[in-house]
Motif scaffolding. Structure first.
Motif, PDB file in Angstrom:
ATOM      1  N   THR A   2      43.596  33.259   8.226  1.00 23.77           N
ATOM      2  CA  THR A   2      44.457  33.543   9.285  1.00 23.77           C
ATOM      3  C   THR A   2      45.557  32.656   8.724  1.00 23.77           C
ATOM      4  O   THR A   2      45.437  31.515   8.159  1.00 23.77           O
ATOM      5  N   THR A   3      46.920  33.397   9.208  1.00 24.77           N
ATOM      6  CA  THR A   3      48.022  32.454   8.819  1.00 24.77           C
ATOM      7  C   THR A   3      48.429  31.093   9.609  1.00 24.77           C
ATOM      8  O   THR A   3      48.275  31.362  10.784  1.00 24.77           O
ATOM      9  N   PRO A   4      48.953  29.904   9.088  1.00 19.97           N
ATOM     10  CA  PRO A   4      49.046  28.944   9.768  1.00 19.97           C
ATOM     11  C   PRO A   4      50.416  29.418  10.834  1.00 19.97           C
ATOM     12  O   PRO A   4      51.051  30.092  10.619  1.00 19.97           O
ATOM     13  N   LEU A   5      49.986  28.448  12.055  1.00 19.69           N
ATOM     14  CA  LEU A   5      50.868  29.218  13.131  1.00 19.69           C
ATOM     15  C   LEU A   5      52.489  28.858  12.906  1.00 19.69           C
ATOM     16  O   LEU A   5      53.293  29.729  13.194  1.00 19.69           O
ATOM     17  N   ASP A   6      52.631  27.940  12.140  1.00 22.93           N
ATOM     18  CA  ASP A   6      54.027  27.541  12.035  1.00 22.93           C
ATOM     19  C   ASP A   6      54.836  28.299  10.787  1.00 22.93           C
ATOM     20  O   ASP A   6      56.124  28.285  10.722  1.00 22.93           O
ATOM     21  N   LYS A   7      53.982  29.185  10.410  1.00 27.58           N
ATOM     22  CA  LYS A   7      54.703  30.321   9.173  1.00 27.58           C
ATOM     23  C   LYS A   7      54.703  31.879   9.690  1.00 27.58           C
ATOM     24  O   LYS A   7      54.888  32.759   9.277  1.00 27.58           O
ATOM     25  N   ILE A   8      54.296  31.820  11.103  1.00 32.63           N
ATOM     26  CA  ILE A   8      54.314  33.129  11.848  1.00 32.63           C
ATOM     27  C   ILE A   8      55.714  33.279  12.713  1.00 32.63           C
ATOM     28  O   ILE A   8      55.848  32.147  13.439  1.00 32.63           O
ATOM     29  N   VAL A  63      54.861  46.249  12.857  1.00 37.79           N
ATOM     30  CA  VAL A  63      54.873  45.957  11.192  1.00 37.79           C
ATOM     31  C   VAL A  63      54.865  44.400  11.005  1.00 37.79           C
ATOM     32  O   VAL A  63      55.530  43.794  11.495  1.00 37.79           O
ATOM     33  N   ARG A  64      53.911  44.333  10.139  1.00 34.01           N
ATOM     34  CA  ARG A  64      53.911  42.639   9.573  1.00 34.01           C
ATOM     35  C   ARG A  64      54.468  42.782   8.234  1.00 34.01           C
ATOM     36  O   ARG A  64      54.320  43.560   7.157  1.00 34.01           O
ATOM     37  N   LEU A  65      55.574  41.857   7.891  1.00 32.44           N
ATOM     38  CA  LEU A  65      56.305  41.656   7.071  1.00 32.44           C
ATOM     39  C   LEU A  65      56.216  40.193   6.521  1.00 32.44           C
ATOM     40  O   LEU A  65      56.097  39.466   7.188  1.00 32.44           O
ATOM     41  N   ASP A  66      56.268  39.923   4.917  1.00 31.71           N
ATOM     42  CA  ASP A  66      56.074  38.638   4.369  1.00 31.71           C
ATOM     43  C   ASP A  66      57.597  38.495   3.818  1.00 31.71           C
ATOM     44  O   ASP A  66      58.255  39.438   3.031  1.00 31.71           O
ATOM     45  N   TYR A  67      58.117  37.558   4.140  1.00 32.34           N
ATOM     46  CA  TYR A  67      59.558  37.119   3.783  1.00 32.34           C
ATOM     47  C   TYR A  67      59.304  35.710   3.093  1.00 32.34           C
ATOM     48  O   TYR A  67      59.258  34.551   3.944  1.00 32.34           O
ATOM     49  N   ASP A  71      64.228  28.193   2.210  1.00 33.32           N
ATOM     50  CA  ASP A  71      63.842  26.866   1.992  1.00 33.32           C
ATOM     51  C   ASP A  71      62.310  26.989   1.082  1.00 33.32           C
ATOM     52  O   ASP A  71      61.715  26.060   1.170  1.00 33.32           O
ATOM     53  N   GLY A  72      62.215  28.379   0.513  1.00 36.53           N
ATOM     54  CA  GLY A  72      61.215  28.395  -0.520  1.00 36.53           C
ATOM     55  C   GLY A  72      59.795  28.748   0.111  1.00 36.53           C
ATOM     56  O   GLY A  72      58.853  29.161  -0.393  1.00 36.53           O
ATOM     57  N   GLU A  73      59.577  28.692   1.511  1.00 32.52           N
ATOM     58  CA  GLU A  73      58.292  29.115   2.014  1.00 32.52           C
ATOM     59  C   GLU A  73      58.324  30.464   2.351  1.00 32.52           C
ATOM     60  O   GLU A  73      59.491  31.204   2.727  1.00 32.52           O
ATOM     61  N   THR A  74      57.102  30.952   2.308  1.00 33.54           N
ATOM     62  CA  THR A  74      56.754  32.409   2.763  1.00 33.54           C
ATOM     63  C   THR A  74      56.336  32.574   4.268  1.00 33.54           C
ATOM     64  O   THR A  74      55.615  32.095   4.575  1.00 33.54           O
ATOM     65  N   TYR A  75      57.096  33.384   5.228  1.00 33.57           N
ATOM     66  CA  TYR A  75      56.791  33.535   6.457  1.00 33.57           C
ATOM     67  C   TYR A  75      56.316  34.854   6.620  1.00 33.57           C
ATOM     68  O   TYR A  75      56.746  35.771   6.133  1.00 33.57           O
ATOM     69  N   THR A  76      55.264  35.082   7.669  1.00 39.78           N
ATOM     70  CA  THR A  76      54.856  36.281   8.164  1.00 39.78           C
ATOM     71  C   THR A  76      55.573  36.871   9.380  1.00 39.78           C
ATOM     72  O   THR A  76      55.525  35.779  10.366  1.00 39.78           O
ATOM     73  N   LEU A  77      56.318  37.855   9.305  1.00 38.91           N
ATOM     74  CA  LEU A  77      57.007  38.260  10.355  1.00 38.91           C
ATOM     75  C   LEU A  77      56.445  39.500  11.064  1.00 38.91           C
ATOM     76  O   LEU A  77      55.925  40.231  10.281  1.00 38.91           O
ATOM     77  N   ILE A 173      71.651  41.872   6.243  1.00 42.12           N
ATOM     78  CA  ILE A 173      70.076  42.020   6.513  1.00 42.12           C
ATOM     79  C   ILE A 173      69.585  40.720   6.165  1.00 42.12           C
ATOM     80  O   ILE A 173      68.733  40.145   6.945  1.00 42.12           O
ATOM     81  N   ASP A 174      69.705  39.963   5.094  1.00 44.44           N
ATOM     82  CA  ASP A 174      69.405  38.472   4.675  1.00 44.44           C
ATOM     83  C   ASP A 174      69.860  37.638   5.991  1.00 44.44           C
ATOM     84  O   ASP A 174      69.203  36.719   6.227  1.00 44.44           O
ATOM     85  N   ASP A 175      71.110  37.687   6.735  1.00 44.17           N
ATOM     86  CA  ASP A 175      71.475  36.820   7.461  1.00 44.17           C
ATOM     87  C   ASP A 175      70.542  36.796   8.589  1.00 44.17           C
ATOM     88  O   ASP A 175      70.182  36.001   9.294  1.00 44.17           O
ATOM     89  N   ILE A 176      70.100  38.263   9.038  1.00 46.20           N
ATOM     90  CA  ILE A 176      69.232  38.508  10.223  1.00 46.20           C
ATOM     91  C   ILE A 176      67.768  37.997   9.772  1.00 46.20           C
ATOM     92  O   ILE A 176      67.330  37.157  10.598  1.00 46.20           O
ATOM     93  N   LEU A 177      67.263  38.168   8.606  1.00 46.03           N
ATOM     94  CA  LEU A 177      66.032  37.504   8.274  1.00 46.03           C
ATOM     95  C   LEU A 177      65.795  36.026   8.345  1.00 46.03           C
ATOM     96  O   LEU A 177      65.192  35.078   8.639  1.00 46.03           O
ATOM     97  N   GLU A 178      67.045  35.193   7.895  1.00 42.96           N
ATOM     98  CA  GLU A 178      67.245  33.814   7.948  1.00 42.96           C
ATOM     99  C   GLU A 178      67.293  33.420   9.611  1.00 42.96           C
ATOM    100  O   GLU A 178      66.438  32.478   9.602  1.00 42.96           O
ATOM    101  N   SER A 179      67.900  33.936  10.163  1.00 46.52           N
ATOM    102  CA  SER A 179      68.108  33.750  11.630  1.00 46.52           C
ATOM    103  C   SER A 179      66.729  33.895  12.419  1.00 46.52           C
ATOM    104  O   SER A 179      66.312  33.124  13.287  1.00 46.52           O
TER     105      SER A 179
END
Length: 603
Positions: A2-8, A63-67, A71-77, A173-179
């Motif tokens: 499972t994905t760590p909570l702080d990356k979801i 839908v689950r997306l990896d972004y 900051d170099g980290e990968t987040y699960t959206l 679109i990138d600004d939205i993902l960062e926000s």
């Protein structure tokens, strides 16, 4: 794993119809590599043909997306694409309960509209972090600064850091993902606690059975686990766990904060109520999640096949649709005029229209729909209790009724200033009670209390036509109130036509009756005898029209001779007509029913 909570990050997109919600979802999927350009299609999350065609979302999708963020980290959206229409408000509330934040999408040309408001307030009630996104900034009519001011004035959200974007051309679109990563909080949850997951939505898949969309709050949901639905009280074995990217990806388990799907060999969607709590059958959670409610149909109407031989086909089609949409109900009914059919209950007018269109399109049926009516509460005389009335034809005798109660709604209407007068008149004509009228940046916001009975008819169409499409409308039910309501029967040649009977307010019965009689006079073909059309309340006729008889020229063969010969023939014809009228039956063509029930432009 499972994905760590702080990356979801779990978020939904809320917007008014046609403000670019599904297009934005497309861009986010494309930008995060969910689908390649070749696999992409417009409104990729809208599966039904009717959704794509009308540009509306009917079923919530996820839908689950990896972004990979800056900051170099990968987040699960986890993106929840919710329906925007008022009929599906409960589905929206459950989708929002599964998220921690929301993107508020507002059209830069149109500004804030009624439905945006309704969904935003729901989102605020769930303590969401809301990120305003001003979409379509590349339009010539775009006014982003004015829209920012509207968001601050109407909703009360700070909009100075709103993201400016255009989903169609890919701007921002990138600004939205960062926000999303920076401003929406990570979910909370405890993997060691007993399993507690929310059932967000479900649908029927011909290969997998019922697919259930879940958001895990605490604990872990694994394949092979015995689960229990706390509200329904049923137990099932999980045989598949996965997520959508948007293609199906199978997983071993779903942990806290994660959104995905499960299948458990369930055959009917009606067993999986939206908002139910899923827990472990052996080690159940102490209490269910709050906010669950049974979905109740609000609008009822009769569906009859034009060709009586299609009855079985209609029944099979309704069962198939019911597999995928547990929120509508149907039971068999018969009508003297229309034959065998079904009485169906829907969440609202759009829901009715969608089901009807799907039956016509997907199952190739020709249908007649009776006038939509709402659920009335009838208090019977001598304390005999309360009866729920779905069908006007079932109304008890007036002597047995103490009082009738009808459902009322509170409606919020946004309209440009120049159309305000005609909108106020429309609401007044529909027995509305004005509650509030305020101005926000050149537009009026009106709050009215209205009887639902008056709204289900053609209120929305009238609202759109008198405001040239600019008015937006949203409502919620506020309970039942007593009203002076009567059943109006329509009689053709002194025979009541049950399919045309309706419940109306006494003050409007006469104009409705006259309108209906005039319509039928134009629609029913002439017969060899006079046909009276009457609208009546009980034994009292309140409106009447007469269709003139067709006349055969019986005196054509009389050349010369005495006038008494002609008179004799005419008298004989008159007698025949009289007899014919007593025994003759009036054929009402199907087109007449369809046109009469589509009561179009009421004055």
């Amino acid at each position: 794993m499972t994905t760590p909570l702080d990356k979801i990050r779990n978020f939904s997109i809320i917007a008014h119809i046609d403000h670019g919600k599904s297009t934005l979802a497309d861009r986010l999927i494309q930008r995060t590599g969910g689908l390649s350009d070749r696999e992409m299609s417009a409104q990729v999350l809208d599966n039904m043909e009717i959704e794509k065609e009308r540009g509306i979302t009917i079923k919530a999708q996820t839908v689950r997306l990896d972004y990979k963020a800056s900051d170099g980290e990968t987040y699960t959206l986890n993106l929840m694409d919710t329906p925007g229409h008022v009929d599906f408000a409960y589905e929206v509330s459950r989708s929002l309960a599964a998220c921690e934040g929301a993107l508020l999408v507002v059209d830069a040309a149109q500004g804030v509209e009624a439905q945006t408001l309704a969904n935003v307030y729901q989102s605020i009630e769930h303590d969401h972090e809301i990120v305003p996104v001003i979409n379509k900034i590349d339009l010539p009519a775009a006014e982003p600064d004015k829209v920012k001011a509207e968001i601050e004035d109407i909703i009360g959200l700070p909009a100075d850091d709103a993201v400016l974007a255009s989903a169609k051309s890919g701007i921002g679109i990138d600004d939205i993902l960062e926000s999303i990563v920076k401003r929406i909080p990570a979910p909370k949850g405890d993997a060691a606690a007993p399993l507690k997951a929310m059932l967000v939505d479900s649908w029927y898949d011909p290969y997998l059975g019922v697919v259930i969309l879940v958001r895990v709050i605490d604990g872990v949901l694994k394949k092979g686990q015995q689960i229990k639905f706390m509200q329904a009280g049923t137990q099932h074995l999980v045989d598949r766990v996965g997520c959508f990217r948007p293609k199906i990806e199978q997983l071993g388990e779903l942990g806290p904060g994660e959104v995905g799907f499960i299948t458990a060999q369930i055959k009917e969607v009606s067993q999986t109520a939206v908002g139910d709590t899923i827990t472990d059958a052996k080690k159940p959670a102490a209490e269910a999640l709050p906010g669950f409610k049974e979905v109740q149909p609000v609008v009822f109407c009769g569906l009859f096949p034009v060709d009586a031989n299609d009855f079985e086909k209609l029944r099979d089609s309704l069962y198939k649709l019911r597999l995928n949409d547990a929120s509508f109900s149907f039971e068999m009914e018969t009508s003297a005029a229309l034959g065998f059919g079904f009485r169906c209950g829907f969440l609202g007018l759009l829901h009715l229209e969608i089901i009807q269109e799907r039956l016509t399109r997907e199952y190739d049926l020709d249908l007649i729909t009776t006038a939509p009516s709402v659920v009335y509460h009838i208090n019977l005389a001598h304390n005999q209790g309360v009866q729920e009335l779905h069908n006007p034809a079932d109304m008890p005798d007036a002597m047995k009724i103490a009082s009738v109660e009808e459902p009322w709604i509170e409606a919020t209407i946004y309209v440009p200033d120049e159309h305000l007068g005609s909108i106020l008149k429309l609401c007044q004509d529909r027995r509305g009670i004005q509650k509030n009228l305020t101005y926000v940046s050149g537009r009026a916001q009106i709050t009215y209390e209205l009887p639902l009975n008056e709204v289900v008819f053609d209120f929305y169409d009238r609202l759109k036509s008198i405001s040239r499409g600019y008015a937006s409308f949203d409502y919620h039910q506020i309970g039942y109130r007593e009203g002076d309501l009567v059943k109006m029967n329509v009689l053709v040649n002194n025979e009541p036509v049950d399919a045309l009977s309706m419940i109306v307010h006494r003050s409007q019965a006469e104009s409705r009756g006259r309108h209906m009689c005039e319509r039928l006079k134009d629609l029913i073909p002439r017969h060899m005898f006079k046909v009276p059309i009457q609208a009546a309340i009980g034994g009292k006729v309140i409106a009447r029209e007469t269709i003139a008889a067709l006349r055969k020229d019986v005196t054509a063969k009389c050349y010369g001779g005495d006038a008494t010969r002609k008179r004799k023939l005419l008298e004989k014809q008159k007698e025949g007509k009289k007899r014919m009228r007593e025994y003759g039956s009036v054929q009402i063509p199907q087109e007449a029913f369809i046109a009469a029930l589509r009561m179009g432009d009421e004055g």
